[in-house]
Write a protein that holds these residues in place. Structure first.
Motif, PDB file in Angstrom:
ATOM      1  N   PRO A 103      11.289  46.247 -42.349  1.00 19.45           N
ATOM      2  CA  PRO A 103      11.265  46.237 -43.818  1.00 19.45           C
ATOM      3  C   PRO A 103      12.595  46.724 -44.413  1.00 19.45           C
ATOM      4  N   LEU A 104      12.890  46.270 -45.622  1.00 19.48           N
ATOM      5  CA  LEU A 104      14.135  46.669 -46.292  1.00 19.48           C
ATOM      6  C   LEU A 104      13.839  47.220 -47.687  1.00 19.48           C
ATOM      7  N   THR A 105      14.598  48.233 -48.074  1.00 18.96           N
ATOM      8  CA  THR A 105      14.416  48.830 -49.405  1.00 18.96           C
ATOM      9  C   THR A 105      14.648  47.792 -50.497  1.00 18.96           C
ATOM     10  N   THR A 106      13.786  47.815 -51.514  1.00 20.64           N
ATOM     11  CA  THR A 106      13.963  46.915 -52.661  1.00 20.64           C
ATOM     12  C   THR A 106      13.823  47.725 -53.946  1.00 20.64           C
ATOM     13  N   PRO A 107      14.895  47.861 -54.737  1.00 20.33           N
ATOM     14  CA  PRO A 107      14.752  48.608 -55.988  1.00 20.33           C
ATOM     15  C   PRO A 107      13.790  47.905 -56.942  1.00 20.33           C
TER      16      PRO A 107
ATOM     17  N   LEU B 236      16.427  41.964 -50.921  1.00 20.81           N
ATOM     18  CA  LEU B 236      17.104  41.335 -49.781  1.00 20.81           C
ATOM     19  C   LEU B 236      16.158  40.367 -49.077  1.00 20.81           C
ATOM     20  N   ASN B 237      14.872  40.685 -49.128  1.00 21.26           N
ATOM     21  CA  ASN B 237      13.896  39.785 -48.492  1.00 21.26           C
ATOM     22  C   ASN B 237      13.907  38.432 -49.177  1.00 21.26           C
ATOM     23  N   VAL B 238      13.906  38.485 -50.518  1.00 15.40           N
ATOM     24  CA  VAL B 238      13.913  37.232 -51.285  1.00 15.40           C
ATOM     25  C   VAL B 238      15.256  36.515 -51.081  1.00 15.40           C
TER      26      VAL B 238
ATOM     27  N   HIS C 196       4.658  45.021 -44.535  1.00 14.38           N
ATOM     28  CA  HIS C 196       4.644  46.218 -45.387  1.00 14.38           C
ATOM     29  C   HIS C 196       6.086  46.640 -45.709  1.00 14.38           C
ATOM     30  N   GLY C 197       6.221  47.714 -46.514  1.00  6.80           N
ATOM     31  CA  GLY C 197       7.548  48.170 -46.913  1.00  6.80           C
ATOM     32  C   GLY C 197       8.117  49.244 -45.995  1.00  6.80           C
ATOM     33  N   THR C 198       9.071  50.006 -46.535  1.00  8.05           N
ATOM     34  CA  THR C 198       9.834  50.945 -45.700  1.00  8.05           C
ATOM     35  C   THR C 198       9.191  52.333 -45.621  1.00  8.05           C
ATOM     36  N   ALA C 199       8.092  52.548 -46.353  1.00  6.52           N
ATOM     37  CA  ALA C 199       7.369  53.844 -46.374  1.00  6.52           C
ATOM     38  C   ALA C 199       8.323  55.023 -46.171  1.00  6.52           C
ATOM     39  N   PRO C 200       9.295  55.242 -47.076  1.00  4.19           N
ATOM     40  CA  PRO C 200      10.390  56.186 -46.810  1.00  4.19           C
ATOM     41  C   PRO C 200       9.935  57.613 -46.512  1.00  4.19           C
ATOM     42  N   LYS C 201       8.754  58.005 -47.014  1.00  3.79           N
ATOM     43  CA  LYS C 201       8.343  59.409 -46.769  1.00  3.79           C
ATOM     44  C   LYS C 201       8.056  59.663 -45.287  1.00  3.79           C
ATOM     45  N   TYR C 202       7.894  58.606 -44.506  1.00  7.00           N
ATOM     46  CA  TYR C 202       7.604  58.772 -43.076  1.00  7.00           C
ATOM     47  C   TYR C 202       8.822  58.482 -42.184  1.00  7.00           C
ATOM     48  N   THR C 203      10.007  58.295 -42.806  1.00 12.55           N
ATOM     49  CA  THR C 203      11.204  57.950 -42.024  1.00 12.55           C
ATOM     50  C   THR C 203      11.465  58.934 -40.888  1.00 12.55           C
TER      51      THR C 203
ATOM     52  N   VAL D  30       4.177  56.186 -37.981  1.00 13.63           N
ATOM     53  CA  VAL D  30       3.462  55.050 -38.579  1.00 13.63           C
ATOM     54  C   VAL D  30       3.043  54.004 -37.545  1.00 13.63           C
ATOM     55  N   ASN D  31       2.244  53.066 -38.037  1.00 10.31           N
ATOM     56  CA  ASN D  31       1.682  52.015 -37.182  1.00 10.31           C
ATOM     57  C   ASN D  31       2.702  50.872 -37.013  1.00 10.31           C
ATOM     58  N   PRO D  32       3.085  50.553 -35.800  1.00 10.21           N
ATOM     59  CA  PRO D  32       4.078  49.483 -35.613  1.00 10.21           C
ATOM     60  C   PRO D  32       3.450  48.087 -35.520  1.00 10.21           C
TER      61      PRO D  32
ATOM     62  N   THR E 233      -2.650  55.069 -34.406  1.00 11.19           N
ATOM     63  CA  THR E 233      -1.783  55.886 -35.261  1.00 11.19           C
ATOM     64  C   THR E 233      -2.591  56.442 -36.452  1.00 11.19           C
ATOM     65  N   TYR E 234      -1.956  57.346 -37.222  1.00  9.56           N
ATOM     66  CA  TYR E 234      -2.676  58.123 -38.243  1.00  9.56           C
ATOM     67  C   TYR E 234      -3.478  57.270 -39.240  1.00  9.56           C
ATOM     68  N   ASP E 235      -2.907  56.098 -39.592  1.00 15.87           N
ATOM     69  CA  ASP E 235      -3.529  55.292 -40.641  1.00 15.87           C
ATOM     70  C   ASP E 235      -4.903  54.780 -40.217  1.00 15.87           C
TER      71      ASP E 235
ATOM     72  N   GLU F 193      -6.585  56.190 -37.523  1.00 15.51           N
ATOM     73  CA  GLU F 193      -7.335  57.373 -37.068  1.00 15.51           C
ATOM     74  C   GLU F 193      -8.152  57.962 -38.215  1.00 15.51           C
ATOM     75  N   ARG F 194      -7.553  57.957 -39.429  1.00 15.55           N
ATOM     76  CA  ARG F 194      -8.278  58.590 -40.533  1.00 15.55           C
ATOM     77  C   ARG F 194      -9.485  57.760 -40.997  1.00 15.55           C
ATOM     78  N   GLN F 195      -9.551  56.515 -40.526  1.00 14.85           N
ATOM     79  CA  GLN F 195     -10.699  55.680 -40.906  1.00 14.85           C
ATOM     80  C   GLN F 195     -11.697  55.485 -39.759  1.00 14.85           C
TER      81      GLN F 195
HETATM   82  P1  NAP Z   1       5.197  50.575 -48.368  1.00 11.65           P
HETATM   83  O1  NAP Z   1       6.518  50.915 -47.818  1.00 11.65           O
HETATM   84  O2  NAP Z   1       4.526  49.398 -47.801  1.00 11.65           O
HETATM   85  O3  NAP Z   1       4.275  51.862 -48.205  1.00 11.65           O
HETATM   86  C1  NAP Z   1       3.131  52.121 -48.974  1.00 11.65           C
HETATM   87  C2  NAP Z   1       2.102  52.882 -48.136  1.00 11.65           C
HETATM   88  O4  NAP Z   1       1.528  51.958 -47.198  1.00 11.65           O
HETATM   89  C3  NAP Z   1       2.679  53.991 -47.255  1.00 11.65           C
HETATM   90  O5  NAP Z   1       2.871  55.174 -47.989  1.00 11.65           O
HETATM   91  C4  NAP Z   1       1.581  54.096 -46.219  1.00 11.65           C
HETATM   92  O6  NAP Z   1       0.360  54.645 -46.771  1.00 11.65           O
HETATM   93  C5  NAP Z   1       1.251  52.633 -45.978  1.00 11.65           C
HETATM   94  N1  NAP Z   1       2.070  52.040 -44.917  1.00 11.65           N
HETATM   95  C6  NAP Z   1       3.129  51.186 -45.027  1.00 11.65           C
HETATM   96  N2  NAP Z   1       3.581  50.831 -43.829  1.00 11.65           N
HETATM   97  C7  NAP Z   1       2.808  51.442 -42.927  1.00 11.65           C
HETATM   98  C8  NAP Z   1       2.768  51.472 -41.504  1.00 11.65           C
HETATM   99  N3  NAP Z   1       3.625  50.774 -40.743  1.00 11.65           N
HETATM  100  N4  NAP Z   1       1.834  52.248 -40.894  1.00 11.65           N
HETATM  101  C9  NAP Z   1       0.956  52.943 -41.612  1.00 11.65           C
HETATM  102  N5  NAP Z   1       0.933  52.958 -42.954  1.00 11.65           N
HETATM  103  C10 NAP Z   1       1.844  52.230 -43.604  1.00 11.65           C
HETATM  104  O7  NAP Z   1       5.291  50.340 -49.936  1.00 11.65           O
HETATM  105  P2  NAP Z   1       6.144  51.121 -51.028  1.00 11.65           P
HETATM  106  O8  NAP Z   1       6.124  52.607 -50.753  1.00 11.65           O
HETATM  107  O9  NAP Z   1       5.641  50.615 -52.299  1.00 11.65           O
HETATM  108  O10 NAP Z   1       7.615  50.570 -50.835  1.00 11.65           O
HETATM  109  C11 NAP Z   1       8.682  51.286 -50.197  1.00 11.65           C
HETATM  110  C12 NAP Z   1       9.933  50.403 -50.174  1.00 11.65           C
HETATM  111  O11 NAP Z   1       9.713  49.255 -49.356  1.00 11.65           O
HETATM  112  C13 NAP Z   1      10.318  49.876 -51.552  1.00 11.65           C
HETATM  113  O12 NAP Z   1      11.721  49.880 -51.657  1.00 11.65           O
HETATM  114  C14 NAP Z   1       9.761  48.451 -51.529  1.00 11.65           C
HETATM  115  O13 NAP Z   1      10.357  47.619 -52.442  1.00 11.65           O
HETATM  116  C15 NAP Z   1      10.039  48.065 -50.103  1.00 11.65           C
HETATM  117  N6  NAP Z   1       9.231  46.931 -49.596  1.00 11.65           N
HETATM  118  C16 NAP Z   1       9.827  46.130 -48.680  1.00 11.65           C
HETATM  119  C17 NAP Z   1       9.099  45.076 -48.102  1.00 11.65           C
HETATM  120  C18 NAP Z   1       9.774  44.227 -47.060  1.00 11.65           C
HETATM  121  O14 NAP Z   1      10.856  44.552 -46.614  1.00 11.65           O
HETATM  122  N7  NAP Z   1       9.167  43.140 -46.616  1.00 11.65           N
HETATM  123  C19 NAP Z   1       7.778  44.846 -48.479  1.00 11.65           C
HETATM  124  C20 NAP Z   1       7.188  45.701 -49.415  1.00 11.65           C
HETATM  125  C21 NAP Z   1       7.937  46.751 -49.980  1.00 11.65           C
HETATM  126  P3  NAP Z   1      -0.077  56.183 -46.822  1.00 11.65           P
HETATM  127  O15 NAP Z   1       0.846  56.845 -47.798  1.00 11.65           O
HETATM  128  O16 NAP Z   1      -1.472  56.100 -47.321  1.00 11.65           O
HETATM  129  O17 NAP Z   1       0.019  56.776 -45.457  1.00 11.65           O
END
Ligand code: NAP
Length: 448
Positions: A103-107, A148-150, A371-378, A383-385, A422-424, A426-428
């Motif tokens: 995944p890549l950061t998207t503002p 960047l994805n688009v 999914h996105g970059t879930a930065p809080k877990y960097t 996280v689940n791969p 992984t945690y996601d 496990e909690r369910q």
């Molecule tokens: P996100 O990164 O998808 O994360 C949202 C929540 O989804 C996380 O806090 C986590 O939930 C869960 N999650 C995501 N990936 C996971 C994984 N591999 N394993 C387990 N749980 C996972 O969405 P976001 O926080 O809205 O976006 C963060 C950045 O990513 C933004 O810059 C966004 O634009 C970008 N983004 C990129 C792509 C892409 O590159 N294709 C797609 C979507 C978003 P919990 O907090 O409940 O644990």
């Protein structure tokens, strides 16, 4: 081919495509983008599991030769100057045909700068670039940019967004029979709302369009409207539907459904359906029958070795995938319908954390986590791969390396069914054991 910073591994060979047919050597060079945030964590495990499955499936006869390319944070670190999607990267994907990305950061917008380490969006003082991120202190801050994805999809003309959705035993699901859903969504990636033209309410442009519609075209429209125009073309529709039917033929699947809202929008959504049928009859006459033909010529009995082409109105298909999911195998959709539908289907089988994806064009295919970059877990190895790993499975199948792909799917299913997750998840899941990303990957390898 010369690259500015990419090093081409000496031992690999190029995947080639001739007349639409992919030719994969035994040692293909595959470019990868690790991705931002959790990207490196999930990529490390994905690569290890794929390599293990290829080794177990083919011994030393086949081996992927990985080649790192850059986008997002790693591009900024390697290329500097706000170059977060370097020409090198685009050239490499064009040249090597098959690639995979995290995944890549998207503002989201509203700020002038974004930190690529923690994704914090921010403004500098007096309009100047911040020296350090106000949240994490990193210096990897870049100017606001569009997704960047688009950009990758558009610049490489990856017109089909492919999302297979199926359930793996043991994954918590909100429906009673998640096992009945096994669908691949082919969503058009370049037009409809993705090529939408919009004018803000009360802007001079909106006023001009409204005047044109009322005075020249004789249409009725409120003068205080915002305006949106969504184009859907013959070209865009036919190449997408062709990909969907080709996939059904290759994978031996029983039907392709054209999803549309043609009862309301005849010349875009309705036309998508008509052009879809037209293409199916023009190019696949021997392989397909339509639902109308099924009743008129075959008395409702499906002939063996044919693919059924049907269509469903968008709101109805949402009901169908809940009530009779086993009647659908491939869905071909315009952009917006497909966006909703892929996530709605994914929700039935465990959510986006387990959903793989690919963007595919005439010659190039780019596989990616959905999914996105879930930065809080960097960097937390938490996280689940599975989303990226299953995108890797999709890639292996695309390359014709089905044995390795199926081996990963089976081992992943066993690992989840054993409640080692992984945690996601496990909690369910009651009584499950929580594993780190890397431990989960090692368990999958053990279960192969
Ligand atoms: P996100 O990164 O998808 O994360 C949202 C929540 O989804 C996380 O806090 C986590 O939930 C869960 N999650 C995501 N990936 C996971 C994984 N591999 N394993 C387990 N749980 C996972 O969405 P976001 O926080 O809205 O976006 C963060 C950045 O990513 C933004 O810059 C966004 O634009 C970008 N983004 C990129 C792509 C892409 O590159 N294709 C797609 C979507 C978003 P919990 O907090 O409940 O644990």
């Amino acid at each position: 081919m010369k690259f500015e910073k990419i090093r081409i591994p000496p031992k690999g060979a190029k995947i080639t495509v001739r007349n639409g047919v992919i030719n994969v050597p035994d040692n293909p060079i595959i470019p990868f983008i690790e991705g931002d945030g959790i990207g490196p964590d999930i990529w490390k495990v994905t690569r290890k599991v794929i390599d293990a499955a290829v080794k177990k499936s083919y011994d030393s006869l086949k081996k992927i030769v990985w080649m790192q390319i850059h986008a997002g944070l790693s591009a900024l670190q390697n290329y500097g100057n706000d170059d977060i999607l370097p020409e090198d990267t685009l050239k490499a994907i064009r040249e090597f045909k098959v690639a995979i990305k995290g995944p890549l950061t998207t503002p989201v917008g509203g700020f002038d700068y974004v930190c690529l380490v923690c994704a914090k969006e921010q403004n500098g003082k007096d309009g100047k670039r911040p020296e350090k991120c106000i949240k994490c202190g990193s210096e990897f801050i870049t100017k606001r940019f569009r997704s960047l994805n688009v950009s990758l999809r558009q610049l490489l003309d990856l017109y089909a967004c492919v999302r297979p959705v199926r359930w793996y035993k043991g994954v918590p699901s909100p429906v009673k029979r998640p096992d009945k859903l096994d669908i691949v969504v082919f969503r058009e990636n370049t037009e409809d709302v993705y090529a939408g033209i919009e004018f803000q309410q009360d802007s001079p442009e909106a006023e001009k369009v409204i005047n044109f519609l009322i005075n020249i075209m004789g249409k009725n429209i409120r003068e205080d409207s915002g305006i949106g125009i969504k184009p859907i073309s013959v070209t865009g529709t036919k190449r997408l539907v062709r990909k969907a039917i080709d996939y059904a033929i290759q994978q031996n699947l029983p039907n392709v459904t054209l999803v549309h809202k043609g009862n309301i929008m005849k010349f875009t959504e309705g036309a998508f359906r008509d052009w879809g049928y037209e293409l199916a009859k023009e190019e696949y006459r021997k392989e397909i029958i339509t639902e109308q033909e099924l009743w008129e010529k075959y008395d409702g009995r499906m002939p063996v070795d044919k693919i059924l082409i049907k269509d469903r109105i968008a709101d109805q298909i949402f009901q169908q995938v809940l009530l009779r999911p086993d009647e659908y195998s491939v869905l071909a959709t315009p952009n917006l319908n497909g966006d909703y539908l892929s996530d709605a289907c994914a929700a039935q089988v465990g959510g986006l954390g387990l959903a793989p994806g690919a963007n595919i064009g005439d010659e190039i295919a780019l596989f990616e986590a959905t999914h996105g970059t879930a930065p809080k877990y960097t960097g937390m190895d938490k996280v689940n791969p599975s989303s990226l790993l299953l995108s890797g499975v999709l890639m292996l199948k695309y390359m014709g390396w089905n044995e390795a792909g199926i081996m990963i799917e089976n081992a992943l299913e066993k690992t989840i069914a054993n409640k080692t997750v992984t945690y996601d998840l496990e909690r369910q899941m009651e009584g499950a054991k929580k594993l780190k990303t890397s431990e989960f990957g090692d368990k999958i390898i053990k279960n192969m």
